[in-house]
Design an enzyme around this catalytic site. Structure first.
Site, PDB file in Angstrom:
ATOM      1  N   ARG A 112       0.875  -1.190   0.000  1.00  0.00           N
ATOM      2  CA  ARG A 112       0.000   0.000   0.000  1.00  0.00           C
ATOM      3  C   ARG A 112       0.903   1.228   0.000  1.00  0.00           C
ATOM      4  O   ARG A 112       1.640   1.453   0.964  1.00  0.00           O
ATOM      5  CB  ARG A 112      -0.932   0.003   1.207  1.00  0.00           C
ATOM      6  N   HIS A 139      -7.168   0.630  -6.620  1.00  0.00           N
ATOM      7  CA  HIS A 139      -7.457  -0.246  -5.479  1.00  0.00           C
ATOM      8  C   HIS A 139      -8.109  -1.527  -6.023  1.00  0.00           C
ATOM      9  O   HIS A 139      -9.298  -1.785  -5.818  1.00  0.00           O
ATOM     10  CB  HIS A 139      -8.385   0.475  -4.499  1.00  0.00           C
ATOM     11  N   GLN A 142     -10.207  -4.050  -3.793  1.00  0.00           N
ATOM     12  CA  GLN A 142     -11.546  -3.556  -3.458  1.00  0.00           C
ATOM     13  C   GLN A 142     -12.519  -3.875  -4.596  1.00  0.00           C
ATOM     14  O   GLN A 142     -13.633  -4.359  -4.370  1.00  0.00           O
ATOM     15  CB  GLN A 142     -11.500  -2.045  -3.222  1.00  0.00           C
ATOM     16  N   ASP A 235     -17.448   7.018  -2.135  1.00  0.00           N
ATOM     17  CA  ASP A 235     -16.249   6.836  -1.306  1.00  0.00           C
ATOM     18  C   ASP A 235     -16.017   8.181  -0.613  1.00  0.00           C
ATOM     19  O   ASP A 235     -16.704   9.173  -0.892  1.00  0.00           O
ATOM     20  CB  ASP A 235     -15.068   6.447  -2.224  1.00  0.00           C
ATOM     21  N   CYS A 275     -16.639   1.572  -0.048  1.00  0.00           N
ATOM     22  CA  CYS A 275     -15.504   0.704   0.288  1.00  0.00           C
ATOM     23  C   CYS A 275     -15.165   0.731   1.778  1.00  0.00           C
ATOM     24  O   CYS A 275     -14.514  -0.171   2.276  1.00  0.00           O
ATOM     25  CB  CYS A 275     -14.293   1.112  -0.536  1.00  0.00           C
ATOM     26  N   ARG A 303     -13.934  -8.728   1.000  1.00  0.00           N
ATOM     27  CA  ARG A 303     -12.496  -8.490   0.811  1.00  0.00           C
ATOM     28  C   ARG A 303     -11.729  -9.769   1.154  1.00  0.00           C
ATOM     29  O   ARG A 303     -10.799 -10.163   0.459  1.00  0.00           O
ATOM     30  CB  ARG A 303     -12.021  -7.332   1.712  1.00  0.00           C
TER      31      ARG A 303
END
Ligand code: CP
Ligand code: NVA
Length: 323
Positions: A112, A139, A142, A235, A275, A303
């Site tokens: 990340r 991402h 996700q 988001d 998310c 996830r």
């Protein structure tokens, strides 16, 4: 039906953004995820026995970090975690040197980062699969979990309509839209000009959707974007690393908050997706995220299942999996 022959189409690959995967490969990951979700974890302990996932995080995380670590444990492997001062891609040594060294210790690496470019350099030098656990521009994990969630709710993906409302230039917007286009879900963005995807990105989305006929369009009206949508997605207004823009974003994106009134412009059966982490009364009203249309906790759970499937696909020949 279980395959009789192993299918190693994803073995050894890097996943930095969604188009690293084809529509067929995404379908494999979703099917394996659905299979793992209903299989006892005690029967999964041999799938990645003896394998180690290195997890390197420059930014905070709850879902990504914990779901990957639990996933490795359930699959019989091990995960190790380094964050912040212990690991900043390219700060203590070059991304290439870090990648070459880590590739000699671990079987796959989850990263990340703030910027995407060091991640690209890191993966170019790595000799084990590198997974993007969120960068400034993408991402993908996700998006895979989100497709699993949508499939569970609608039993199909092709032909659906997804509206993404709010900061349509961010990492989640990009990855969800790319994944949607590849599987035949049309995407409408509802956003102000400051947060509108570039024309170049909209054109890329159109080409990802060429095979399925899915379309990508941007509207300045949130209501127009969500009209008849099956999925309404938002988001945070300000992503990690962009905190200096928070005040501007709050003012500009206020008309794009997902409220009950906005949801009523979508299809009656529409679901709400986010998310997480979420900010109630900023990008979403509490009665929407905590209401009956909300799918956010299924997304969060998925996830785990989607990433376990991705790990199995990257590290094994998928023998015994429904591919
Ligand atoms: N959705 C998501 O990636 O959450 P975290 O930032 O908590 O990992
Ligand atoms: N767009 C958000 C997603 C967090 C999971 C961010 O980058 O902060």
């Amino acid at each position: 039906m279980l395959a009789t022959a192993p299918d190693s189409i994803l073995m050894g690959r890097h996943v930095l953004h969604v188009p690293d995967l084809s529509a067929t490969e995404i379908d494999v990951v979703i099917r394996v995820a659905a299979h793992l979700k209903i299989t006892r974890t005690s029967d999964q302990q041999t799938l990645l026995r003896g394998k180690t996932l290195g997890m390197l995080f420059e930014k905070p995380s709850l879902r990504t970090r914990v779901s990957f670590e639990v996933g490795m444990t359930q699959l019989g492997g091990h995960a190790l975690f380094a964050s912040g001062g212990e690991f900043m891609v390219g700060s203590r040594e070059t991304p290439e040197d870090a990648a070459r060294v880590l590739s000699r210790y671990v079987d796959a690496i989850l990263v990340r980062t703030h910027a995407h470019e060091p991640l690209q350099r890191f993966s170019a030098a790595a000799t084990v699969p590198v997974i993007n656990g969120l960068s400034a521009v993408a991402h993908p994990c996700q998006a895979l979990a989100d497709l699993l969630t949508i499939k569970e709710r609608f039993d199909t993906l092709a032909g659906l309509k997804l509206a993404y409302v709010g900061d349509a230039r961010n990492n989640v917007a990009a990855s969800v839209a790319e994944a949607a286009m590849l599987v035949g879900i049309s995407v409408n963005f509802g956003c102000p000009p400051t947060h509108r995807p570039s024309e170049a990105f909209l054109a890329q989305l159109q080409s990802l959707g060429a095979a399925t006929g899915a379309t990508a369009r941007a509207f300045s009206s949130a209501h127009r974007a969500v009209r008849d949508a099956d999925v309404v997605y938002t988001d945070v207004w300000t992503s990690m690393g962009e905190e200096h823009l928070a005040e501007r974003n709050a003012a500009t994106l206020l008309p794009y908050r997902v409220t009950g009134e906005l949801m009523s412009a979508a299809a009656k059966h529409a679901i709400f997706m986010h998310c997480l982490p979420a900010h109630r009364d900023e990008e979403v009203a509490p009665d929407v995220i905590d209401g009956p249309q909300s799918a956010v906790f299924d997304q969060a759970e998925n996830r785990l299942h989607a990433q376990k499937a991705l790990l199995v696909a990257l590290l094994t020949d998928l023998r015994g999996m429904p591919v």
